[in-house]
Design a protein around this motif. Structure first.
Motif: not given
Length: 130
Positions: A29-42, A66-72
């Motif tokens: 499965q294709t997955v994108i990993e971002t860093r949480g904008r508040v927590s800093g966690l993957p 989208s949360q991952y867009i906000r993280n990006i």
């Protein structure tokens, strides 16, 4: 946002909260990993997209909601798992790109889901490190 768009967003989010933990575990499965904008966690999110050379393209179905867009937006450094291999890169939001045309170049199954649930499509380009 209209009531219909909001209802589609809530339905898709509820579905994704249940299915995404399972999809993330699938090795291909294709997955994108971002860093949480508040927590800093993957934060890992299953996505559909396609690698073209040293670039990975995807279309977010809910754009900046989208949360991952906000993280990006907070930290554009990401990792993308494609065919079981992780690649680091820098994500760029492409609001001027035509996401409907872009979807035609991406895997069809993902395109169906994005078109079915999507309300505010946004193209994302990830420039992969070589």
């Amino acid at each position: 946002m209209s009531r219909l768009a909001d209802a589609r967003f809530r339905a898709a989010t509820a579905f994704q909260r249940r299915i995404n933990p399972l999809l993330r575990r699938l090795p291909l499965q294709t997955v994108i990993e971002t860093r949480g904008r508040v927590s800093g966690l993957p934060r890992q999110t299953p996505v559909g997209g396609r690698r073209v050379g040293d670039t990975f393209w995807l279309v977010s179905e809910f754009g900046e909601r989208s949360q991952y867009i906000r993280n990006i937006k907070a930290d554009p450094r990401v990792r993308v798992r494609v065919r079981g291999r992780w690649h680091t890169g820098t994500a760029r939001l492409m609001p001027d790109d035509d996401p409907v045309t872009r979807l035609r170049r991406l895997p069809r199954l993902n395109g169906l889901g994005v078109r079915a649930f999507g309300t505010n499509l946004l193209t994302v380009r990830v420039d992969l490190d070589t």
